[in-house]
Design an enzyme around this catalytic site. Structure first.
Site, mmCIF file in Angstrom:
data_model
loop_
_atom_site.group_PDB
_atom_site.id
_atom_site.type_symbol
_atom_site.label_atom_id
_atom_site.label_comp_id
_atom_site.label_asym_id
_atom_site.label_seq_id
_atom_site.Cartn_x
_atom_site.Cartn_y
_atom_site.Cartn_z
ATOM 1 C CB CYS A 117 86.007 48.741 -79.662
ATOM 2 S SG CYS A 117 86.577 47.212 -79.459
ATOM 3 C CG HIS A 257 83.132 48.227 -82.495
ATOM 4 N ND1 HIS A 257 83.472 48.743 -83.605
ATOM 5 C CD2 HIS A 257 82.903 47.243 -81.470
ATOM 6 C CE1 HIS A 257 84.584 47.859 -82.801
ATOM 7 N NE2 HIS A 257 84.669 47.116 -81.636
ATOM 8 C CG ASN A 287 86.706 44.486 -83.630
ATOM 9 O OD1 ASN A 287 86.845 46.035 -83.520
ATOM 10 N ND2 ASN A 287 86.282 44.309 -82.071
HETATM 11 N N1 COA Z 1 86.066 28.361 -83.001
HETATM 12 C C1 COA Z 1 86.092 27.357 -82.221
HETATM 13 N N2 COA Z 1 85.383 27.478 -81.166
HETATM 14 C C2 COA Z 1 85.815 27.654 -80.560
HETATM 15 C C3 COA Z 1 86.292 29.324 -80.609
HETATM 16 C C4 COA Z 1 86.703 29.354 -82.473
HETATM 17 N N3 COA Z 1 87.090 30.825 -83.058
HETATM 18 N N4 COA Z 1 86.366 30.237 -80.498
HETATM 19 C C5 COA Z 1 85.459 30.025 -79.136
HETATM 20 N N5 COA Z 1 84.934 28.816 -79.108
HETATM 21 C C6 COA Z 1 84.181 27.776 -78.758
HETATM 22 C C7 COA Z 1 84.737 28.139 -77.579
HETATM 23 O O1 COA Z 1 86.006 27.433 -76.666
HETATM 24 C C8 COA Z 1 83.337 27.020 -76.188
HETATM 25 O O2 COA Z 1 83.457 25.387 -76.574
HETATM 26 P P1 COA Z 1 83.077 25.086 -74.879
HETATM 27 O O3 COA Z 1 81.760 24.831 -74.828
HETATM 28 O O4 COA Z 1 83.249 23.981 -75.440
HETATM 29 O O5 COA Z 1 83.977 25.812 -73.462
HETATM 30 C C9 COA Z 1 82.405 27.363 -77.337
HETATM 31 O O6 COA Z 1 83.233 27.711 -78.720
HETATM 32 C C10 COA Z 1 81.517 28.375 -77.153
HETATM 33 O O7 COA Z 1 82.029 29.323 -76.760
HETATM 34 P P2 COA Z 1 81.051 30.971 -76.247
HETATM 35 O O8 COA Z 1 82.732 32.031 -75.422
HETATM 36 O O9 COA Z 1 79.940 30.528 -75.601
HETATM 37 O O10 COA Z 1 80.731 31.510 -78.125
HETATM 38 P P3 COA Z 1 80.303 32.409 -78.306
HETATM 39 O O11 COA Z 1 78.533 32.228 -79.383
HETATM 40 O O12 COA Z 1 79.879 33.873 -77.187
HETATM 41 O O13 COA Z 1 81.657 33.865 -79.328
HETATM 42 C C11 COA Z 1 82.540 35.292 -78.712
HETATM 43 C C12 COA Z 1 81.985 34.214 -78.912
HETATM 44 C C13 COA Z 1 84.007 36.356 -78.581
HETATM 45 C C14 COA Z 1 81.886 35.410 -80.366
HETATM 46 C C15 COA Z 1 81.481 36.483 -78.451
HETATM 47 O O14 COA Z 1 81.511 36.205 -77.419
HETATM 48 C C16 COA Z 1 82.012 37.649 -78.649
HETATM 49 O O15 COA Z 1 82.168 38.078 -80.359
HETATM 50 N N6 COA Z 1 81.999 38.870 -77.861
HETATM 51 C C17 COA Z 1 81.952 40.497 -77.786
HETATM 52 C C18 COA Z 1 83.258 40.451 -78.355
HETATM 53 C C19 COA Z 1 83.515 40.866 -78.546
HETATM 54 O O16 COA Z 1 83.082 41.984 -79.264
HETATM 55 N N7 COA Z 1 85.055 42.032 -77.823
HETATM 56 C C20 COA Z 1 85.616 43.410 -78.667
HETATM 57 C C21 COA Z 1 85.056 44.043 -78.039
HETATM 58 S S1 COA Z 1 83.345 45.030 -78.653
#
Ligand code: COA
Length: 330
Positions: A117, A257, A287
């Site tokens: 990214c 980003h 993204n």
């Molecule tokens: N829909 C519904 N629930 C979802 C889900 C979706 N698409 N994806 C994950 N969940 C669930 C998880 O399984 C988890 O459930 P659990 O508590 O029963 O295990 C719950 O939602 C919370 O998950 P969590 O990972 O804590 O959510 P979050 O608030 O951290 O959001 C991301 C997840 C991936 C959106 C977030 O962590 C993120 O954007 N991270 C940065 C990733 C990124 O930008 N990567 C690219 C490179 S920069």
């Protein structure tokens, strides 16, 4: 009157596939909801490349063709073309040379940069060196990714986030004080554990087992990536501003980003930057990895004024991150 030669962005153009993958579409594919996706990521829809036999190079080629037409250049005038991507058409050769071939840039050489990214920041800073030191006069920098080719559409942790797209900028020398002023690029290879594709490289070549284990897809520990992303982007933005004696009042635009709306707002809050100065298009495209920053510049191009102070920042797999400070040239 400044006389130092700087590399300036003198044009930007993007290309996006027509097919939209909405949150409602995803609700039918995995256990998720529009409400969850919008509140956790800010994404409403993303574009998916469906054209048969098209790949990252085709999106990049369309972006560059549009850029050349818009800026009144012929393909033969390009000296160097750099493609930032993690979804090269093939493991080898590089995508940049394929793009040069597809657009007829016969006098150019090219290479890819894989910094996930942060790829566009790395490629922009690299391309700028050739212009600033007067080696070349026309350098094209492309950010392009066909993330749909490495996304597991049964994995709700990743499939809601990513989309496909490409955008390109032209770098040319300018002596009027505009152009790239400074940059900070950082990396930490230990972060590879948290964001990667497990198989398909020399560590774990493709096999029946790797395919069955679904290891040819992007995998991440989203929560931990999130924390590093906020810290990395905020830190490099503050550092590049400090060493150029800029306060947030001196900055017209921050271009982050487009990974997650909550990452973006958190970075803006840490920088005391009002959201009106923050470029956003994550709701429309998700993204797009290396393409997010030039796609933002393209979307906001009509609002930009010559001399605007702009900070671009990104964080991605590697880990890689950084910030670029530039003065808009037109
Ligand atoms: N829909 C519904 N629930 C979802 C889900 C979706 N698409 N994806 C994950 N969940 C669930 C998880 O399984 C988890 O459930 P659990 O508590 O029963 O295990 C719950 O939602 C919370 O998950 P969590 O990972 O804590 O959510 P979050 O608030 O951290 O959001 C991301 C997840 C991936 C959106 C977030 O962590 C993120 O954007 N991270 C940065 C990733 C990124 O930008 N990567 C690219 C490179 S920069």
């Amino acid at each position: 009157m400044p006389t130092k030669i700087r590399a300036a962005i003198t044009g930007v153009h993007g290309w996006l596939p027509e097919t939209k993958l909405t949150n409602l579409d995803l609700e039918k594919m995995v256990e998720t909801s529009d409400e969850w996706i919008v509140s956790r990521t800010g994404i409403k829809e993303r574009r998916i490349l469906k054209t048969p036999n098209w790949a990252t190079s085709d999106m990049a080629a369309e972006a560059v063709k549009g850029l050349l037409e818009k800026t009144g250049h012929k393909p033969g005038e390009i000296d160097l073309l750099i493609v930032a991507t993690v979804t090269a058409d093939m493991v080898f050769p590089d995508t940049a040379n394929t793009v040069c071939d597809k657009i007829g840039a016969k006098n150019a050489f090219g290479f890819d940069i894989n910094a996930a990214c942060s790829g566009f920041l790395y490629a922009l800073s690299t391309g700028a060196q050739f212009v600033q030191n007067e080696t070349y006069k026309k350098v094209v920098v492309v950010g392009a990714d066909m993330m749909s080719s490495i996304i597991d559409y049964t994995d709700r942790n990743t499939c809601v986030i990513f989309g496909d797209g490409a955008a390109a900028v032209l770098l040319e020398p300018r002596k009027d004080g505009t152009g790239i002023q400074d940059f900070i690029l950082r990396g930490d290879g230990s972060g590879r554990e948290l964001l990667h594709m497990k198989a398909g490289g020399s560590l774990k070549p493709a096999s029946l087992e790797t395919v069955m284990a679904r290891e040819h897809y992007a995998w991440q520990d989203g929560k931990r990536v999130f924390v590093h992303a906020v810290k990395g982007m905020t830190g490099t933005c503050e550092e590049v501003m400090r060493r150029n004696h800029l306060t947030i009042d001196d900055v017209q635009w921050v271009v982050p980003h487009q990974a997650n709306m909550r990452i973006i707002t958190s970075v803006a809050e840490h920088m005391n930057c009002p959201m009106e100065k923050v470029m956003l298009n994550i709701d429309k495209y998700g993204n797009t990895t290396a393409a997010t920053l030039p796609l933002c510049l393209w979307d906001y191009e009509s609002k930009l004024k010559k001399g605007d102070n702009i900070i671009l920042t990104a964080f991605g797999g590697g880990f890689t991150w950084g910030a670029v400070y530039l003065k808009w040239a037109y």
